[in-house]
Design a protein around this motif. Sequence first.
Motif, short mmCIF file in Angstrom:
data_model
loop_
_atom_site.label_atom_id
_atom_site.label_comp_id
_atom_site.label_asym_id
_atom_site.label_seq_id
_atom_site.Cartn_x
_atom_site.Cartn_y
_atom_site.Cartn_z
N LEU A 193 62.20 -32.51 43.84
CA LEU A 193 61.85 -32.78 45.24
C LEU A 193 63.07 -33.35 45.96
O LEU A 193 63.76 -34.22 45.44
CB LEU A 193 60.70 -33.79 45.30
N ASN A 194 63.30 -32.85 47.16
CA ASN A 194 64.43 -33.36 47.95
C ASN A 194 64.08 -33.30 49.43
O ASN A 194 63.36 -32.39 49.87
CB ASN A 194 65.70 -32.53 47.69
N ILE A 195 64.62 -34.26 50.17
CA ILE A 195 64.41 -34.31 51.62
C ILE A 195 65.29 -33.28 52.32
O ILE A 195 65.04 -32.92 53.46
CB ILE A 195 64.74 -35.75 52.12
N CYS B 138 69.02 -42.43 43.48
CA CYS B 138 68.69 -42.04 44.85
C CYS B 138 67.75 -43.02 45.54
O CYS B 138 67.59 -42.97 46.77
CB CYS B 138 68.06 -40.65 44.86
N TYR C 64 78.22 -37.72 52.78
CA TYR C 64 78.90 -37.24 51.57
C TYR C 64 78.37 -35.88 51.14
O TYR C 64 79.12 -35.04 50.63
CB TYR C 64 78.85 -38.29 50.44
N GLN D 137 70.24 -28.68 49.96
CA GLN D 137 70.47 -28.96 48.53
C GLN D 137 69.51 -28.15 47.67
O GLN D 137 69.85 -27.64 46.61
CB GLN D 137 70.30 -30.45 48.25
N ARG E 167 76.57 -29.77 40.05
CA ARG E 167 75.37 -29.95 39.22
C ARG E 167 74.78 -31.34 39.47
O ARG E 167 73.66 -31.47 39.94
CB ARG E 167 75.74 -29.76 37.75
N LEU F 292 73.40 -37.96 55.41
CA LEU F 292 74.09 -38.07 54.13
C LEU F 292 75.49 -37.44 54.27
O LEU F 292 75.74 -36.34 53.77
CB LEU F 292 73.30 -37.34 53.03
N GLY G 32 60.56 -32.54 50.63
CA GLY G 32 59.67 -33.63 51.00
C GLY G 32 60.32 -34.98 50.82
O GLY G 32 61.42 -35.11 50.28
N ASN G 33 59.59 -35.98 51.30
CA ASN G 33 60.05 -37.37 51.26
C ASN G 33 59.46 -38.06 50.03
O ASN G 33 58.24 -38.03 49.83
CB ASN G 33 59.58 -38.05 52.56
N HIS H 215 68.44 -44.69 48.90
CA HIS H 215 68.37 -43.91 50.15
C HIS H 215 66.93 -43.84 50.67
O HIS H 215 66.72 -43.49 51.82
CB HIS H 215 68.78 -42.46 49.89
N PHE H 216 65.94 -44.07 49.81
CA PHE H 216 64.55 -43.88 50.24
C PHE H 216 64.19 -44.93 51.29
O PHE H 216 64.70 -46.06 51.25
CB PHE H 216 63.58 -44.01 49.05
N LEU I 33 61.84 -37.39 58.56
CA LEU I 33 62.90 -38.38 58.28
C LEU I 33 64.24 -37.78 58.69
O LEU I 33 64.52 -36.62 58.39
CB LEU I 33 62.97 -38.66 56.78
C1 LIG Z 1 73.17 -39.67 45.03
S1 LIG Z 1 72.18 -38.28 45.33
C2 LIG Z 1 71.48 -38.04 43.72
C3 LIG Z 1 71.04 -36.64 43.52
C4 LIG Z 1 70.47 -36.32 42.14
N1 LIG Z 1 69.40 -37.20 41.77
C5 LIG Z 1 71.54 -36.37 41.11
O1 LIG Z 1 71.50 -37.28 40.29
O2 LIG Z 1 72.41 -35.47 41.11
C6 LIG Z 1 70.78 -38.88 46.28
C7 LIG Z 1 69.73 -37.84 46.56
O3 LIG Z 1 68.57 -38.42 47.19
C8 LIG Z 1 68.07 -37.50 48.14
N2 LIG Z 1 67.19 -38.23 49.08
C9 LIG Z 1 67.57 -39.17 49.97
N3 LIG Z 1 66.48 -39.65 50.63
C10 LIG Z 1 65.39 -39.01 50.13
C11 LIG Z 1 64.00 -39.08 50.39
N4 LIG Z 1 63.48 -39.92 51.28
N5 LIG Z 1 63.18 -38.27 49.69
C12 LIG Z 1 63.67 -37.39 48.77
N6 LIG Z 1 64.99 -37.29 48.48
C13 LIG Z 1 65.84 -38.09 49.15
C14 LIG Z 1 69.33 -36.93 48.76
O4 LIG Z 1 69.10 -35.77 49.50
C15 LIG Z 1 70.17 -36.71 47.51
O5 LIG Z 1 69.85 -35.50 46.90
#
Ligand SMILES: C[S@@+](CC[C@H](N)C(=O)[O-])C[C@H]1O[C@@H](n2cnc3c(N)ncnc32)[C@H](O)[C@@H]1O
Length: 287
Positions: A100-102, A147, A10, A106, A31, A8, A127-128, A150-151, A4
């Motif tokens: 888990l994060n893409i 989040c 920001y 991070q 954090r 991002l 991972g996704n 964004h998926f 993917l």
């Molecule tokens: C607004 S941030 C929220 C981060 C965290 N949950 C928090 O509350 O601090 C959105 C997060 O979704 C992650 N993300 C976006 N697409 C993703 C995907 N397909 N799979 C896993 N993580 C994803 C981004 O990398 C980012 O860390």
Amino acid sequence: MTQLEINLPYFDLILRGFADGDRDLEQAFGRHVHWGYWADPSHAHNTVEDFCQAAEQLTHEIYTAALVQDGQSLLDAGCGFGGTVASLNENFQNMTLTGLNIDERQLEQAQQKVIAQGNNHIHWVEGNACQLPFPDASFDRVLAVECIFHFPDRGQFFREAFRVLKPGGYLALSDFVPQGWFVPLIALQAQLQNSLQNSGFYGRSDVTYALEDYQRLAAEVGFQTHIERDITENTLPTYDFLLKFGARNGYDWSQLPAFAETLTIALVSRLWLVKYMILAYQKPTFQ
Ligand SMILES: C[S@@+](CC[C@H](N)C(=O)[O-])C[C@H]1O[C@@H](n2cnc3c(N)ncnc32)[C@H](O)[C@@H]1O
């Protein structure tokens, strides 16, 4: 697994700020990278400390919706810099916590910052969220804090969350949920932005999923709805904070997209066209 694209802007900005030693930025977003929750929004102070407390409280509201308890195995999908895992690690014991994060950048931050305590075990996995690299029935709880927009596909994420949850387990998330009649207007705006090949400051975000869509999806996947909670009012001070924080070193043109997008979300939220909701679902014990 399909690779993917990570888009991002920001997070690029935040990570650049960390690398440049921006301590205020580190304090505000080191954090949690999500909106705040104020039990009484009229008492918000618009300071970094107050925002951090509110961001921490939002996390609490979401894992409380998931009925988290000591001794559970929990997946935090889209875990950012690991703030939710950090909070769970500080407040619960004998947990197996997986973030888990893409975005591996991070995860590197999360790994440095969050140290397991209280007999907890912590794992960070790249991972996704729509293709979870875990066996069936491996978690008691799945969280997705601010989040899911964004998926690549909410349906696919729900099916994956259902698959990796144990029977009786809970999924809890927060999302920007538009009024059904407002969805075509947002979709039109998103199409326009796409045609300009501009994913904006907040990156690819799909905010066209109404509560009815969630209800249909949950039923299709087999989840029982546990909580549908509108907390828009409690999150509103976030916008004043973000706009003030963004301008703390003065204005410059490069910040225009960030300001314009934040102002737009502020406006549609204040007009209740888009609600900020906590949603929680249970995988039935018997199927
Ligand atoms: C607004 S941030 C929220 C981060 C965290 N949950 C928090 O509350 O601090 C959105 C997060 O979704 C992650 N993300 C976006 N697409 C993703 C995907 N397909 N799979 C896993 N993580 C994803 C981004 O990398 C980012 O860390």
